[in-house]
Design an enzyme around this catalytic site. Structure first.
Site, short mmCIF file in Angstrom:
data_model
loop_
_atom_site.label_atom_id
_atom_site.label_comp_id
_atom_site.label_asym_id
_atom_site.label_seq_id
_atom_site.Cartn_x
_atom_site.Cartn_y
_atom_site.Cartn_z
N THR A 7 0.83 -1.20 0.00
CA THR A 7 0.00 0.00 0.00
C THR A 7 0.86 1.25 0.00
O THR A 7 2.07 1.19 0.16
CB THR A 7 -0.96 0.03 1.20
OG1 THR A 7 -2.02 0.91 0.91
CG2 THR A 7 -0.28 0.45 2.48
N GLY A 51 -4.53 6.54 8.65
CA GLY A 51 -4.36 5.60 7.56
C GLY A 51 -3.58 4.39 8.04
O GLY A 51 -2.83 4.49 9.01
N SER A 130 4.70 0.23 1.27
CA SER A 130 5.82 0.02 0.36
C SER A 130 6.03 1.19 -0.59
O SER A 130 7.14 1.45 -1.03
CB SER A 130 5.64 -1.28 -0.42
OG SER A 130 4.45 -1.23 -1.17
N GLY A 162 2.36 5.25 -7.38
CA GLY A 162 1.69 4.18 -8.11
C GLY A 162 2.31 3.88 -9.46
O GLY A 162 2.14 2.79 -10.00
N THR A 168 1.10 -0.45 -5.38
CA THR A 168 0.30 0.77 -5.29
C THR A 168 -0.40 0.99 -6.63
O THR A 168 0.24 0.93 -7.67
CB THR A 168 1.22 1.98 -4.99
OG1 THR A 168 1.91 1.75 -3.77
CG2 THR A 168 0.41 3.27 -4.88
#
Length: 178
Positions: A7, A51, A130, A162, A168
């Site tokens: 994530t 989070g 990560s 991402g 991601t």
């Protein structure tokens, strides 16, 4: 803090505004099993952003515990964070939870791990997962060289993370505190 894969969470405060973003990808090993998971929440009467990176069941347990600590200490974020970390480290069941929390409000930002780590970053930016280091680098650069608002910064940080980190994705969720 141990490395948790799967994530990216990034949060920051700037100009009396706060924003936290996450990607939506959930993986099991090297397989994507969900693309639309929301890993951030507003808690304590929408005054705190949290989070998580790690196992979902572990994170929900920690969210509940943390929210209870905020209630117990009447919104005193530093005290609630420290008490959560103490419980997390001392309790036999909680100690086995594999997750990290990123916590942010207008005054404080914290990274909390199951090893009992409580870190308040010098620059107020919290990043876990990560893809966290990539998102952190983007956020620091954008804060230094632009006047962008926190929401735009965290969105771009997730987008770039991402494009680099395989754990991601580009499904971005953002929460803000004004």
């Amino acid at each position: 803090m141990g490395r948790i894969v799967s994530t990216t969470i990034i949060g920051l405060k700037r100009a009396n505004k706060c924003a936290m973003a996450c990607d939506g990808q959930v993986t099991l090993g090297d397989t994507i099993i969900k693309e639309t998971a929301k890993k951030i929440r507003k808690i304590y009467n929408d005054k705190v952003l949290v989070g998580f990176a790690g196992g979902a069941a572990d994170a929900f347990t920690l969210f509940e515990r943390f929210e209870a600590k905020l209630e117990e200490y009447h919104g005193n974020l530093p005290r609630a964070v420290v008490e959560l970390a103490k419980d997390w480290r001392a309790d036999r069941v909680l100690r086995r939870l594999e997750a990290h929390l990123a916590i942010l409000n207008h005054e404080h930002s914290y990274l909390v791990s199951g090893a009992g780590d409580v870190i308040e970053p010098d620059d107020g930016i919290v990043a876990i997962g990560s893809g966290g280091p990539y998102a952190l680098a983007v956020a620091r650069a954008l804060i230094k060289y632009t006047n962008l608002d926190p929401k735009t910064i965290v969105e771009e940080a997730i987008r770039i993370a991402g494009s680099i980190n395989i754990y991601t994705n580009q499904q971005i969720y953002i929460e803000t505190l004004d």
